[in-house]
Design a protein around this motif. Sequence first.
Motif, PDB file in Angstrom:
ATOM      1  N   LYS A  21     -28.933 -15.914 -32.235  1.00 38.93           N
ATOM      2  CA  LYS A  21     -27.591 -16.199 -31.718  1.00 38.93           C
ATOM      3  C   LYS A  21     -27.610 -16.430 -30.216  1.00 38.93           C
ATOM      4  O   LYS A  21     -26.900 -17.301 -29.707  1.00 38.93           O
ATOM      5  CB  LYS A  21     -26.636 -15.064 -32.071  1.00 38.93           C
ATOM      6  CG  LYS A  21     -26.245 -15.034 -33.521  1.00 38.93           C
ATOM      7  CD  LYS A  21     -25.249 -13.929 -33.797  1.00 38.93           C
ATOM      8  CE  LYS A  21     -24.869 -13.929 -35.259  1.00 38.93           C
ATOM      9  NZ  LYS A  21     -23.894 -12.878 -35.568  1.00 38.93           N
ATOM     10  N   VAL A  24     -28.950 -19.897 -29.636  1.00 40.29           N
ATOM     11  CA  VAL A  24     -27.932 -20.898 -29.977  1.00 40.29           C
ATOM     12  C   VAL A  24     -26.926 -21.016 -28.844  1.00 40.29           C
ATOM     13  O   VAL A  24     -26.539 -22.117 -28.446  1.00 40.29           O
ATOM     14  CB  VAL A  24     -27.228 -20.542 -31.303  1.00 40.29           C
ATOM     15  CG1 VAL A  24     -25.990 -21.395 -31.510  1.00 40.29           C
ATOM     16  CG2 VAL A  24     -28.176 -20.710 -32.468  1.00 40.29           C
ATOM     17  N   ASP A  30     -24.530 -25.221 -31.331  1.00 40.32           N
ATOM     18  CA  ASP A  30     -23.350 -25.317 -32.201  1.00 40.32           C
ATOM     19  C   ASP A  30     -22.125 -25.856 -31.471  1.00 40.32           C
ATOM     20  O   ASP A  30     -21.000 -25.629 -31.890  1.00 40.32           O
ATOM     21  CB  ASP A  30     -23.019 -23.936 -32.783  1.00 40.32           C
ATOM     22  CG  ASP A  30     -23.925 -23.536 -33.914  1.00 40.32           C
ATOM     23  OD1 ASP A  30     -24.586 -24.431 -34.485  1.00 40.32           O
ATOM     24  OD2 ASP A  30     -23.977 -22.336 -34.240  1.00 40.32           O
ATOM     25  N   LYS A  31     -22.339 -26.593 -30.401  1.00 40.57           N
ATOM     26  CA  LYS A  31     -21.228 -27.033 -29.560  1.00 40.57           C
ATOM     27  C   LYS A  31     -20.223 -27.905 -30.323  1.00 40.57           C
ATOM     28  O   LYS A  31     -19.031 -27.674 -30.269  1.00 40.57           O
ATOM     29  CB  LYS A  31     -21.759 -27.780 -28.339  1.00 40.57           C
ATOM     30  CG  LYS A  31     -20.682 -28.124 -27.341  1.00 40.57           C
ATOM     31  CD  LYS A  31     -21.240 -28.701 -26.085  1.00 40.57           C
ATOM     32  CE  LYS A  31     -20.134 -28.961 -25.088  1.00 40.57           C
ATOM     33  NZ  LYS A  31     -20.647 -29.522 -23.859  1.00 40.57           N
ATOM     34  N   CYS A  33     -20.260 -28.413 -33.663  1.00 42.23           N
ATOM     35  CA  CYS A  33     -20.495 -28.115 -35.076  1.00 42.23           C
ATOM     36  C   CYS A  33     -19.172 -27.816 -35.774  1.00 42.23           C
ATOM     37  O   CYS A  33     -18.336 -27.091 -35.254  1.00 42.23           O
ATOM     38  CB  CYS A  33     -21.431 -26.917 -35.171  1.00 42.23           C
ATOM     39  SG  CYS A  33     -21.603 -26.278 -36.801  1.00 42.23           S
ATOM     40  N   THR A  37     -23.772 -24.934 -39.344  1.00 39.59           N
ATOM     41  CA  THR A  37     -24.203 -24.329 -38.086  1.00 39.59           C
ATOM     42  C   THR A  37     -25.716 -24.425 -37.926  1.00 39.59           C
ATOM     43  O   THR A  37     -26.427 -24.818 -38.849  1.00 39.59           O
ATOM     44  CB  THR A  37     -23.787 -22.856 -38.036  1.00 39.59           C
ATOM     45  OG1 THR A  37     -24.473 -22.156 -39.080  1.00 39.59           O
ATOM     46  CG2 THR A  37     -22.283 -22.693 -38.189  1.00 39.59           C
ATOM     47  N   ALA A  38     -26.172 -24.015 -36.776  1.00 39.25           N
ATOM     48  CA  ALA A  38     -27.614 -24.007 -36.513  1.00 39.25           C
ATOM     49  C   ALA A  38     -28.320 -23.018 -37.433  1.00 39.25           C
ATOM     50  O   ALA A  38     -29.450 -23.259 -37.852  1.00 39.25           O
ATOM     51  CB  ALA A  38     -27.871 -23.648 -35.053  1.00 39.25           C
ATOM     52  N   TRP A  39     -27.653 -21.902 -37.760  1.00 40.21           N
ATOM     53  CA  TRP A  39     -28.255 -20.941 -38.692  1.00 40.21           C
ATOM     54  C   TRP A  39     -28.417 -21.574 -40.072  1.00 40.21           C
ATOM     55  O   TRP A  39     -29.455 -21.433 -40.710  1.00 40.21           O
ATOM     56  CB  TRP A  39     -27.426 -19.671 -38.770  1.00 40.21           C
ATOM     57  CG  TRP A  39     -27.990 -18.697 -39.756  1.00 40.21           C
ATOM     58  CD1 TRP A  39     -27.489 -18.399 -40.988  1.00 40.21           C
ATOM     59  CD2 TRP A  39     -29.183 -17.928 -39.607  1.00 40.21           C
ATOM     60  NE1 TRP A  39     -28.290 -17.477 -41.607  1.00 40.21           N
ATOM     61  CE2 TRP A  39     -29.342 -17.166 -40.781  1.00 40.21           C
ATOM     62  CE3 TRP A  39     -30.130 -17.804 -38.603  1.00 40.21           C
ATOM     63  CZ2 TRP A  39     -30.402 -16.298 -40.975  1.00 40.21           C
ATOM     64  CZ3 TRP A  39     -31.189 -16.932 -38.794  1.00 40.21           C
ATOM     65  CH2 TRP A  39     -31.315 -16.196 -39.963  1.00 40.21           C
ATOM     66  N   HIS A  41     -28.749 -24.706 -40.735  1.00 36.17           N
ATOM     67  CA  HIS A  41     -29.804 -25.707 -40.606  1.00 36.17           C
ATOM     68  C   HIS A  41     -31.171 -25.033 -40.636  1.00 36.17           C
ATOM     69  O   HIS A  41     -32.095 -25.500 -41.308  1.00 36.17           O
ATOM     70  CB  HIS A  41     -29.595 -26.485 -39.306  1.00 36.17           C
ATOM     71  CG  HIS A  41     -30.443 -27.696 -39.182  1.00 36.17           C
ATOM     72  ND1 HIS A  41     -30.669 -28.302 -37.989  1.00 36.17           N
ATOM     73  CD2 HIS A  41     -31.136 -28.432 -40.088  1.00 36.17           C
ATOM     74  CE1 HIS A  41     -31.453 -29.356 -38.163  1.00 36.17           C
ATOM     75  NE2 HIS A  41     -31.761 -29.434 -39.432  1.00 36.17           N
ATOM     76  N   ALA A  87     -27.825 -33.612 -39.685  1.00 32.79           N
ATOM     77  CA  ALA A  87     -28.293 -32.534 -38.805  1.00 32.79           C
ATOM     78  C   ALA A  87     -29.721 -32.796 -38.344  1.00 32.79           C
ATOM     79  O   ALA A  87     -30.058 -32.561 -37.186  1.00 32.79           O
ATOM     80  CB  ALA A  87     -28.199 -31.196 -39.524  1.00 32.79           C
ATOM     81  N   ARG A  91     -29.290 -33.227 -34.387  1.00 32.62           N
ATOM     82  CA  ARG A  91     -29.396 -31.918 -33.738  1.00 32.62           C
ATOM     83  C   ARG A  91     -30.665 -31.870 -32.896  1.00 32.62           C
ATOM     84  O   ARG A  91     -31.716 -32.320 -33.319  1.00 32.62           O
ATOM     85  CB  ARG A  91     -29.420 -30.817 -34.784  1.00 32.62           C
ATOM     86  CG  ARG A  91     -28.878 -29.504 -34.284  1.00 32.62           C
ATOM     87  CD  ARG A  91     -28.868 -28.494 -35.396  1.00 32.62           C
ATOM     88  NE  ARG A  91     -27.738 -28.660 -36.271  1.00 32.62           N
ATOM     89  CZ  ARG A  91     -26.687 -27.856 -36.287  1.00 32.62           C
ATOM     90  NH1 ARG A  91     -26.629 -26.851 -35.477  1.00 32.62           N
ATOM     91  NH2 ARG A  91     -25.714 -28.059 -37.131  1.00 32.62           N
TER      92      ARG A  91
END
Length: 110
Positions: A21, A24, A30-31, A33, A37-39, A41, A87, A91
Amino acid sequence: MNKYNTLPGQLLAFVPRPQFKNLVKSTQADKHCKGFTAWHHFVTMSYAQPANPNVLRSLENSLDSNHSSLYHLGIQKDLKRSTISYANNNRSCVLFEKLFYSILDSSDIL
């Protein structure tokens, strides 16, 4: 009822969630998103490594068939291959690079 940790859960146990976190937040992954989310992904790509799908369609089918075990990892809805593809293409990889080096620095393997 037996309680056991799934293979994806065992793989993700090496990644400290608070550290993820913080990365991130620092990389602003996650700007823009909206839901993936990045998690999500990271979990999807971590799942894809041992599953070894040839194309995104087989990854999507594999994720759908193992939905009950992925629910506990934070993926609560079915993922579409267009979402995964978007993504992967848009990303930044900086988050995952920093995560790799932070896990490498904190491991006692070397």
